[in-house]
Design an enzyme around this catalytic site. Structure first.
Site, PDB file in Angstrom:
ATOM      1  N   GLY A  46       0.838  -1.194   0.000  1.00 26.68           N
ATOM      2  CA  GLY A  46       0.000   0.000   0.000  1.00 26.68           C
ATOM      3  C   GLY A  46       0.871   1.241   0.000  1.00 26.68           C
ATOM      4  O   GLY A  46       2.070   1.171   0.286  1.00 26.68           O
ATOM      5  N   GLN A  51       2.642   9.925   2.073  1.00 30.95           N
ATOM      6  CA  GLN A  51       4.002   9.385   2.156  1.00 30.95           C
ATOM      7  C   GLN A  51       4.906   9.897   1.038  1.00 30.95           C
ATOM      8  O   GLN A  51       6.125   9.811   1.140  1.00 30.95           O
ATOM      9  CB  GLN A  51       3.970   7.845   2.108  1.00 30.95           C
ATOM     10  CG  GLN A  51       3.320   7.236   3.336  1.00 30.95           C
ATOM     11  CD  GLN A  51       3.201   5.737   3.194  1.00 30.95           C
ATOM     12  OE1 GLN A  51       2.272   5.249   2.563  1.00 30.95           O
ATOM     13  NE2 GLN A  51       4.149   5.004   3.748  1.00 30.95           N
ATOM     14  N   CYS A  92       5.776  -0.455   7.541  1.00 27.21           N
ATOM     15  CA  CYS A  92       5.468   0.799   6.853  1.00 27.21           C
ATOM     16  C   CYS A  92       6.688   1.211   6.039  1.00 27.21           C
ATOM     17  O   CYS A  92       7.812   1.183   6.557  1.00 27.21           O
ATOM     18  CB  CYS A  92       5.130   1.884   7.885  1.00 27.21           C
ATOM     19  SG  CYS A  92       4.686   3.465   7.139  1.00 27.21           S
ATOM     20  N   LEU A  93       6.451   1.581   4.789  1.00 24.92           N
ATOM     21  CA  LEU A  93       7.562   2.001   3.927  1.00 24.92           C
ATOM     22  C   LEU A  93       8.205   3.279   4.450  1.00 24.92           C
ATOM     23  O   LEU A  93       9.351   3.573   4.116  1.00 24.92           O
ATOM     24  CB  LEU A  93       7.062   2.200   2.487  1.00 24.92           C
ATOM     25  CG  LEU A  93       6.505   0.930   1.813  1.00 24.92           C
ATOM     26  CD1 LEU A  93       5.907   1.279   0.455  1.00 24.92           C
ATOM     27  CD2 LEU A  93       7.579  -0.138   1.675  1.00 24.92           C
ATOM     28  N   HIS A 134      -4.511   1.129   7.668  1.00 22.97           N
ATOM     29  CA  HIS A 134      -3.173   1.714   7.839  1.00 22.97           C
ATOM     30  C   HIS A 134      -2.996   2.918   6.891  1.00 22.97           C
ATOM     31  O   HIS A 134      -2.527   3.975   7.302  1.00 22.97           O
ATOM     32  CB  HIS A 134      -2.133   0.610   7.541  1.00 22.97           C
ATOM     33  CG  HIS A 134      -0.714   1.035   7.535  1.00 22.97           C
ATOM     34  ND1 HIS A 134       0.207   0.636   8.487  1.00 22.97           N
ATOM     35  CD2 HIS A 134      -0.015   1.823   6.665  1.00 22.97           C
ATOM     36  CE1 HIS A 134       1.393   1.169   8.214  1.00 22.97           C
ATOM     37  NE2 HIS A 134       1.284   1.882   7.109  1.00 22.97           N
ATOM     38  N   GLU A 135      -3.413   2.729   5.629  1.00 27.31           N
ATOM     39  CA  GLU A 135      -3.239   3.819   4.640  1.00 27.31           C
ATOM     40  C   GLU A 135      -4.162   4.999   4.958  1.00 27.31           C
ATOM     41  O   GLU A 135      -3.781   6.165   4.787  1.00 27.31           O
ATOM     42  CB  GLU A 135      -3.494   3.310   3.213  1.00 27.31           C
ATOM     43  CG  GLU A 135      -2.605   2.155   2.765  1.00 27.31           C
ATOM     44  CD  GLU A 135      -1.128   2.381   2.976  1.00 27.31           C
ATOM     45  OE1 GLU A 135      -0.684   3.535   2.979  1.00 27.31           O
ATOM     46  OE2 GLU A 135      -0.408   1.377   3.165  1.00 27.31           O
ATOM     47  N   HIS A 138      -2.636   7.203   7.423  1.00 27.45           N
ATOM     48  CA  HIS A 138      -1.631   8.129   6.854  1.00 27.45           C
ATOM     49  C   HIS A 138      -2.304   9.431   6.404  1.00 27.45           C
ATOM     50  O   HIS A 138      -1.763  10.510   6.576  1.00 27.45           O
ATOM     51  CB  HIS A 138      -0.930   7.499   5.650  1.00 27.45           C
ATOM     52  CG  HIS A 138       0.238   6.621   5.986  1.00 27.45           C
ATOM     53  ND1 HIS A 138       1.318   7.061   6.722  1.00 27.45           N
ATOM     54  CD2 HIS A 138       0.511   5.328   5.662  1.00 27.45           C
ATOM     55  CE1 HIS A 138       2.204   6.080   6.842  1.00 27.45           C
ATOM     56  NE2 HIS A 138       1.743   5.006   6.205  1.00 27.45           N
TER      57      HIS A 138
HETATM   58  O1  K1U Z   1       1.871   2.341   4.118  1.00 30.47           O
HETATM   59  C1  K1U Z   1       2.894   1.743   3.825  1.00 30.47           C
HETATM   60  O2  K1U Z   1       3.967   2.217   4.125  1.00 30.47           O
HETATM   61  C2  K1U Z   1       2.858   0.420   3.108  1.00 30.47           C
HETATM   62  C3  K1U Z   1       2.848  -0.763   4.071  1.00 30.47           C
HETATM   63  C4  K1U Z   1       1.439  -1.275   4.176  1.00 30.47           C
HETATM   64  C5  K1U Z   1       1.143  -2.250   5.271  1.00 30.47           C
HETATM   65  C6  K1U Z   1       1.861  -3.422   5.453  1.00 30.47           C
HETATM   66  C7  K1U Z   1       1.527  -4.299   6.463  1.00 30.47           C
HETATM   67  C8  K1U Z   1       0.461  -4.034   7.272  1.00 30.47           C
HETATM   68  C9  K1U Z   1      -0.243  -2.867   7.107  1.00 30.47           C
HETATM   69  C10 K1U Z   1       0.091  -1.986   6.097  1.00 30.47           C
HETATM   70  C11 K1U Z   1       3.775  -1.832   3.506  1.00 30.47           C
HETATM   71  O3  K1U Z   1       3.612  -2.278   2.428  1.00 30.47           O
HETATM   72  S1  K1U Z   1       5.050  -2.354   4.524  1.00 30.47           S
HETATM   73  C12 K1U Z   1       5.962  -3.548   3.611  1.00 30.47           C
HETATM   74  C13 K1U Z   1       5.277  -4.797   3.253  1.00 30.47           C
HETATM   75  O4  K1U Z   1       5.272  -5.098   2.091  1.00 30.47           O
HETATM   76  C14 K1U Z   1       4.609  -5.721   4.195  1.00 30.47           C
HETATM   77  C15 K1U Z   1       4.866  -5.752   5.528  1.00 30.47           C
HETATM   78  C16 K1U Z   1       4.182  -6.635   6.375  1.00 30.47           C
HETATM   79  C17 K1U Z   1       3.244  -7.499   5.839  1.00 30.47           C
HETATM   80  C18 K1U Z   1       2.995  -7.478   4.489  1.00 30.47           C
HETATM   81  C19 K1U Z   1       3.681  -6.602   3.669  1.00 30.47           C
HETATM   82 ZN    ZN Z   2       2.654   3.179   6.182  1.00 33.46          ZN
END
Ligand code: K1U
Ligand code: ZN
Length: 169
Positions: A46, A51, A92-93, A134-135, A138
């Site tokens: 996401g 961001q 989170c990225l 989560h998004e 943000h």
């Molecule tokens: O918002 C962001 O920074 C993106 C985030 C989204 C997210 C991941 C996991 C749970 C809630 C929201 C990411 O993509 S983090 C990296 C990722 O690919 C990931 C991490 C944990 C589980 C699955 C994917």
């Molecule tokens: Zn995030």
């Protein structure tokens, strides 16, 4: 298409409250394709406009294994939440390398415009529900580490600032 740079916690711009998108036009569609490219390149599931330092209510999500089911949610609004919540591991990225548990609704229904400006209701559960919540946080200027204890959050802040200092050397 272009790769956008992602703000890193504790950048204060991550706490900006986004404004509604006023028109789904060519500018917004270009932003959507840049955000999708940026999310895929960063291996994220996401990305919120906040961001990439654009403070408008727009998120992109793709929780598919094949990375071929992009969802574009413009001006998303929660219209239903499940009675139950569950603790999920999140990342989170904008906070690279940090993963921790956050309580989220099990399922949500979200009304939003798609990239064509059409209003849709998305019924989300499991990872999609977690990611959408989560998004949407943000867009309100909230980063997932704000659900953690002050002690954990301060440790994360210190770690991120140290990593940034070492990066610019
Ligand atoms: O918002 C962001 O920074 C993106 C985030 C989204 C997210 C991941 C996991 C749970 C809630 C929201 C990411 O993509 S983090 C990296 C990722 O690919 C990931 C991490 C944990 C589980 C699955 C994917
Ligand atoms: Zn995030």
């Amino acid at each position: 298409m272009a790769l956008l740079s992602i703000l890193c916690y504790p950048d204060p711009r991550l706490h900006t409250v986004a404004k509604p998108v006023t028109a789904v036009d060519a500018r917004v569609r270009l932003l959507v394709s840049d955000m999708l490219q940026t999310m895929y390149e960063a291996s994220g599931i996401g990305l919120a406009a906040t961001q990439v330092d654009v403070h408008e209510r727009l998120i992109v999500v793709d929780v598919s294994q094949e990375r071929d089911q992009p969802l574009v949610l413009i001006n998303p609004e929660l219209v239903w939440t499940s009675p139950g919540k569950r603790l999920n591991e999140e990342g989170c990225l904008s906070v690279p390398g940090i993963y921790d548990g956050v309580e989220r609704f099990d399922a949500v229904h979200v009304r939003a415009l798609d990239a064509q400006g059409k209003s849709r209701v998305i019924e989300a559960c499991d990872l999609l529900a977690v990611c959408v919540q989560h998004e949407m946080d943000h867009l309100l200027g909230k980063v997932f580490v704000e659900y953690l204890s002050p002690l954990k959050r301060n440790r994360i802040k210190t770690k991120m600032l140290k990593a940034r200092r070492e990066d610019v050397r």
